[in-house]
Motif scaffolding. Structure first.
Motif, PDB file in Angstrom:
ATOM      1  N   SER A 140       5.041  13.626  -0.638  1.00 54.79           N
ATOM      2  CA  SER A 140       6.226  13.144  -1.369  1.00 54.79           C
ATOM      3  C   SER A 140       7.510  13.799  -0.864  1.00 54.79           C
ATOM      4  N   LEU A 142       8.100  14.233   2.320  1.00 57.55           N
ATOM      5  CA  LEU A 142       8.279  13.805   3.707  1.00 57.55           C
ATOM      6  C   LEU A 142       8.836  12.388   3.762  1.00 57.55           C
ATOM      7  N   GLY A 145       8.521   8.181   8.177  1.00 63.52           N
ATOM      8  CA  GLY A 145       8.165   8.472   9.568  1.00 63.52           C
ATOM      9  C   GLY A 145       7.343   9.736   9.691  1.00 63.52           C
ATOM     10  N   GLN A 146       7.715  10.738   8.905  1.00 61.01           N
ATOM     11  CA  GLN A 146       6.954  11.990   8.927  1.00 61.01           C
ATOM     12  C   GLN A 146       5.551  11.785   8.375  1.00 61.01           C
ATOM     13  N   ARG A 149       3.435  10.238  10.950  1.00 58.63           N
ATOM     14  CA  ARG A 149       3.047  11.195  11.996  1.00 58.63           C
ATOM     15  C   ARG A 149       1.937  12.124  11.499  1.00 58.63           C
ATOM     16  N   ARG A 175      12.875   4.952  16.899  1.00 55.50           N
ATOM     17  CA  ARG A 175      12.738   6.274  17.524  1.00 55.50           C
ATOM     18  C   ARG A 175      11.430   6.952  17.083  1.00 55.50           C
ATOM     19  N   THR A 176      11.170   6.899  15.776  1.00 54.06           N
ATOM     20  CA  THR A 176       9.940   7.506  15.267  1.00 54.06           C
ATOM     21  C   THR A 176       8.732   6.755  15.811  1.00 54.06           C
TER      22      THR A 176
END
Ligand code: ADP
Ligand code: ADP
Length: 232
Positions: A140, A142, A145-146, A149, A175-176
């Motif tokens: 929660s 992040l 995108g994180q 990953r 980008r991510t």
């Protein structure tokens, strides 16, 4: 070891006049060390094929091999073990456990299977995905995108022979998304994995060495691409 293939795979949803032939005789091979994208119009059977190849769904007829194992001949226990020990999954929805930190989420498959963690590989993954300073955060805390990953790191931490990815960049900014695709490509190169990715994004597909095209539940063609480095 990680080669994946299907032979005359058929999957029908429903029955009678409303039945849908989601897969209508799909025979396809994916080799170890190969990064393949599956593309095709919405409803062409991409997700169904990925789920059948990954042993998440059983086909109506036809066969799927992962290495020497034929999925249809495995009972549920052995199928679950094969998925857990040999396969990594990256999905559009991240399915992270909210109560666990990023690091705990990444390490969960290792805990569940009782395998030993390769710390060097873990560090490589975390650095490549830019997660070093996010390991103690809960999902929660992040960004989307994180979280993707973290899900990607979790799929790769056990060095699986085969990785299945369903629209892995679907929820990411470009980008991510590029970071995740770059990571998958590196992982294929370093570990000689078989990576099969469903995507509708041509940029994502450009990272693959081959694109398999599906239409109406059949393989409609395939495109071999020059090495990604020369494309980008
Ligand atoms: P894609 O991933 O290419 O969009 P899918 O594999 O999701 O295609 O779907 C292929 C076909 O099967 C579509 O016609 C879809 O409506 C149908 N389908 C998929 N899942 C189900 C389901 N659980 N029940 C009934 N029909 C389904
Ligand atoms: P990334 O930063 O990994 O590119 P996204 O593309 O998902 O992440 O999000 C774009 C931006 O929105 C991020 O830079 C991030 O700062 C912010 N963001 C998105 N979701 C959240 C969240 N749940 N909490 C904090 N920031 C967020």
């Amino acid at each position: 070891r990680g080669a994946v293939s299907s032979h005359e795979l058929v999957k029908i949803y429903g029955n009678g006049p409303t039945a849908v032939r989601a897969l209508d005789g799909v025979s396809v091979r994916f080799h170890a060390g190969e990064f393949t994208a599956i593309m095709g119009p919405s409803g062409s059977g991409k997700s169904t094929l990925l789920h059948c190849l990954a042993g998440l769904d059983r086909a109506g007829s036809g066969t799927v091999h992962i290495g020497p194992a034929e999925l249809g001949s495995l009972n549920d226990t052995r199928l679950t073990r094969l998925r857990r020990d040999r396969i990594g999954f990256v999905f559009q929805s991240f399915n992270l456990l909210p109560a666990l930190t990023a690091e705990e989420n990444i390490l969960l498959p290792m805990r569940l299977s009782g395998r030993e963690l390769d710390r060097t590989w873990f560090a490589t993954i975390v650095d490549m995905l830019g997660l070093r300073d996010r390991l103690r955060h809960k999902p929660s805390e992040l960004s989307g995108g994180q979280q993707q990953r973290v899900a990607c790191a979790r799929a790769l931490v056990g060095r699986p022979d085969v990785v299945f990815a369903d629209e892995p960049t679907g929820n990411l900014d470009s980008r991510t998304g590029a970071g995740v695709l770059e990571f998958l490509r590196t992982s294929v190169r370093e570990l000689g994995q078989t990576v099969v990715m469903v995507t509708h994004d041509p940029v994502a597909a450009s990272y693959a060495g081959r694109v398999v095209l599906l239409a109406d539940g059949r393989v409609a063609g395939e495109i071999f691409q020059p090495t990604p480095e020369s494309v980008l």
